[in-house]
Design a protein around this motif. Structure first.
Motif, short mmCIF file in Angstrom:
data_model
loop_
_atom_site.label_atom_id
_atom_site.label_comp_id
_atom_site.label_asym_id
_atom_site.label_seq_id
_atom_site.Cartn_x
_atom_site.Cartn_y
_atom_site.Cartn_z
N ILE A 198 -27.59 7.28 0.04
CA ILE A 198 -27.74 5.83 -0.13
C ILE A 198 -29.19 5.42 0.10
N PHE A 199 -29.80 5.93 1.17
CA PHE A 199 -31.19 5.57 1.47
C PHE A 199 -32.17 6.19 0.47
N GLU A 200 -31.83 7.34 -0.09
CA GLU A 200 -32.69 7.96 -1.11
C GLU A 200 -32.74 7.09 -2.37
N ARG A 201 -31.58 6.58 -2.77
CA ARG A 201 -31.49 5.80 -4.01
C ARG A 201 -31.84 4.33 -3.80
N HIS A 202 -31.66 3.84 -2.57
CA HIS A 202 -31.93 2.42 -2.28
C HIS A 202 -32.70 2.33 -0.96
N PRO A 203 -33.97 2.75 -0.96
CA PRO A 203 -34.76 2.81 0.28
C PRO A 203 -35.00 1.46 0.94
N ASP A 204 -34.86 0.36 0.18
CA ASP A 204 -35.12 -0.97 0.75
C ASP A 204 -33.84 -1.69 1.16
N ILE A 205 -32.72 -0.98 1.24
CA ILE A 205 -31.43 -1.64 1.47
C ILE A 205 -31.39 -2.39 2.80
N VAL A 206 -32.08 -1.89 3.83
CA VAL A 206 -32.02 -2.54 5.16
C VAL A 206 -33.40 -3.02 5.60
N VAL A 207 -34.30 -3.23 4.64
CA VAL A 207 -35.66 -3.64 5.01
C VAL A 207 -35.68 -4.99 5.72
N ASP A 208 -34.70 -5.86 5.42
CA ASP A 208 -34.64 -7.19 6.06
C ASP A 208 -33.58 -7.26 7.16
N PHE A 209 -32.94 -6.15 7.45
CA PHE A 209 -31.87 -6.11 8.47
C PHE A 209 -32.52 -6.00 9.84
N ARG A 210 -32.29 -6.98 10.72
CA ARG A 210 -33.02 -7.08 11.99
C ARG A 210 -32.19 -6.74 13.23
N ALA A 211 -30.92 -6.50 13.08
CA ALA A 211 -30.06 -6.26 14.25
C ALA A 211 -30.48 -4.97 14.96
N ASN A 212 -30.60 -5.04 16.28
CA ASN A 212 -30.94 -3.88 17.08
C ASN A 212 -29.74 -3.26 17.77
N ASN A 213 -28.66 -4.03 17.89
CA ASN A 213 -27.46 -3.52 18.55
C ASN A 213 -26.88 -2.37 17.75
N ALA A 249 -16.31 -7.66 2.48
CA ALA A 249 -17.30 -6.70 2.98
C ALA A 249 -18.67 -6.96 2.37
N LEU A 250 -18.70 -7.23 1.06
CA LEU A 250 -19.97 -7.49 0.39
C LEU A 250 -20.64 -8.75 0.93
N THR A 251 -19.84 -9.80 1.14
CA THR A 251 -20.37 -11.06 1.68
C THR A 251 -20.94 -10.85 3.07
N CYS A 252 -20.23 -10.09 3.90
CA CYS A 252 -20.70 -9.83 5.26
C CYS A 252 -22.01 -9.05 5.26
N LEU A 253 -22.12 -8.07 4.38
CA LEU A 253 -23.35 -7.28 4.30
C LEU A 253 -24.52 -8.14 3.84
N LYS A 254 -24.27 -9.03 2.90
CA LYS A 254 -25.34 -9.93 2.43
C LYS A 254 -25.73 -10.91 3.53
N ASP A 255 -24.76 -11.34 4.34
CA ASP A 255 -25.03 -12.28 5.43
C ASP A 255 -25.97 -11.70 6.48
N VAL A 256 -25.93 -10.37 6.65
CA VAL A 256 -26.81 -9.74 7.64
C VAL A 256 -28.04 -9.13 6.97
N SER A 257 -28.31 -9.55 5.72
CA SER A 257 -29.54 -9.22 5.01
C SER A 257 -29.60 -7.80 4.46
N PHE A 258 -28.46 -7.17 4.22
CA PHE A 258 -28.45 -5.93 3.46
C PHE A 258 -28.76 -6.26 2.00
N LYS A 259 -29.63 -5.49 1.38
CA LYS A 259 -29.93 -5.69 -0.04
C LYS A 259 -28.93 -4.91 -0.87
N VAL A 260 -27.91 -5.59 -1.32
CA VAL A 260 -26.81 -4.92 -2.02
C VAL A 260 -26.53 -5.55 -3.38
N ASP A 261 -27.59 -6.04 -4.04
CA ASP A 261 -27.40 -6.61 -5.38
C ASP A 261 -26.82 -5.58 -6.33
N TRP A 262 -27.28 -4.34 -6.21
CA TRP A 262 -26.79 -3.25 -7.06
C TRP A 262 -25.29 -3.01 -6.84
#
Length: 318
Positions: A198-213, A249-262
């Motif tokens: 997943i990270f190989e094909r979509h390296p920017d998927i969590v670039v805006d994800f800020r959660a540290n927990n 699931a998709l809505t929740c991932l978008k809410d926490v700034s996962f880049k999941v347009d694809w």
């Protein structure tokens, strides 16, 4: 406060508005089967604007190696007003010494939870019901024997008759040796290859994800993997409930700034395929019914033709 009846227990969270932001709270442990269960909640959210809710084995540290239970569970946030919808999540999960925690960081948006017209919070109280049905059992546990490690007192902070473990205890609970880290996410060994791809094909998927927990990060990754697994099903295997869960699931991932347009595009494609499948199935059923009617009509015409072609006998003529 927790009330226990059979396989079900109710947790009433009192003085909800006074609970601190970012803190987790626990219900009183309840014995169901051969182990104690509890609910864990983030009433003001955990790096997200959602009420988070989890079902946990309270005494997981005392479980022997190999102990596991296949559980059907249901977690429900009740509305205290008539004709209002409650919030409910259910599923199946193998609980064990490592997999002792299962739940939903995006159980309900805080805005909806605090909406007076929704009726979830009445007299500053929130009511949650947990149902636990153990379906399969592996290993045994003597509930009267508790290991020295598990009986060691935990440092706790009291929050309105519920308790939260100290950060030291939480770090200890999260340090699972059986997990591996991929791009900052703790995953199971069986998930390493999928997460790496997943990270190989979509390296920017969590670039805006800020959660540290780490617990929240792991849960989000599990949401992502579960969504992908759903999209890999054939239209025949997919149910409408699967597609609804995929949307959530998709809505929740978008809410926490996962880049999941694809992934959203793939979900739309799967929905279209499912819609097409249902349409084709309906056409096949209609065609089958028409064929049956034609066969019946053919048999009737064949019988009529046979009767028409029968020659007259001498007696018939004379």
């Amino acid at each position: 406060m927790a009330k226990h009846v059979g396989k079900k227990f109710t947790w009433v969270i009192k003085n909800f508005s006074s609970l601190q932001s970012g803190k987790r709270i626990y219900s009183v442990p309840v014995l169901i089967g051969d182990c104690k269960w509890r609910l864990c909640a983030y009433p003001k959210g955990n790096d997200v604007a959602y009420f988070s809710l989890f079902l946990q084995i309270a005494d997981y540290k005392s479980l022997p190696s190999g102990w596991s239970r296949n559980v059907k569970y249901r977690l429900t946030i009740l509305t205290q007003l008539r004709k209002k919808c409650r919030v409910e999540r259910e599923g199946y999960y193998w609980f064990g010494k490592v997999s002792w925690n299962r739940g939903y960081p995006f159980m309900i948006p805080l805005t909806e939870l605090h909406d007076k017209d929704a009726g979830f919070l009445v007299n500053d109280e929130l009511i949650i019901v947990a149902e636990i049905d153990v379906l399969e059992v592996i290993g045994t546990l003597d509930v009267s024997v508790i290991s020295e490690e598990s009986s060691r007192p935990l440092k706790k902070i009291k929050l309105n008759d519920d308790y939260a473990e100290s950060s030291e205890s939480l770090k200890e609970a999260l340090s699972v040796k059986e997990s591996m880290v991929v791009n900052g996410f703790q995953v199971l060994p069986s998930q390493v290859e999928s997460v790496s791809r997943i990270f190989e094909r979509h390296p920017d998927i969590v670039v805006d994800f800020r959660a540290n927990n780490q617990n929240l990060r792991t849960t989000c990754m599990n949401f992502l993997l579960s969504l992908i697994e759903t999209l890999c099903k054939s239209p025949l295997e997919l149910s409408n409930e699967d597609l609804v869960d995929a949307n959530i699931a998709l809505t929740c991932l978008k809410d926490v700034s996962f880049k999941v347009d694809w992934l959203e595009k793939k979900l739309d494609q799967v929905k279209e395929k499912k819609k097409k499948e249902l349409s084709v199935v309906a056409q096949l059923q209609e065609t089958e019914e028409n064929i049956l009617k034609l066969k019946q009509k053919f048999s009737e015409l064949e019988a009529e033709l046979s009767a028409t072609r029968t020659a007259l006998s001498f007696d018939d003529v004379v």
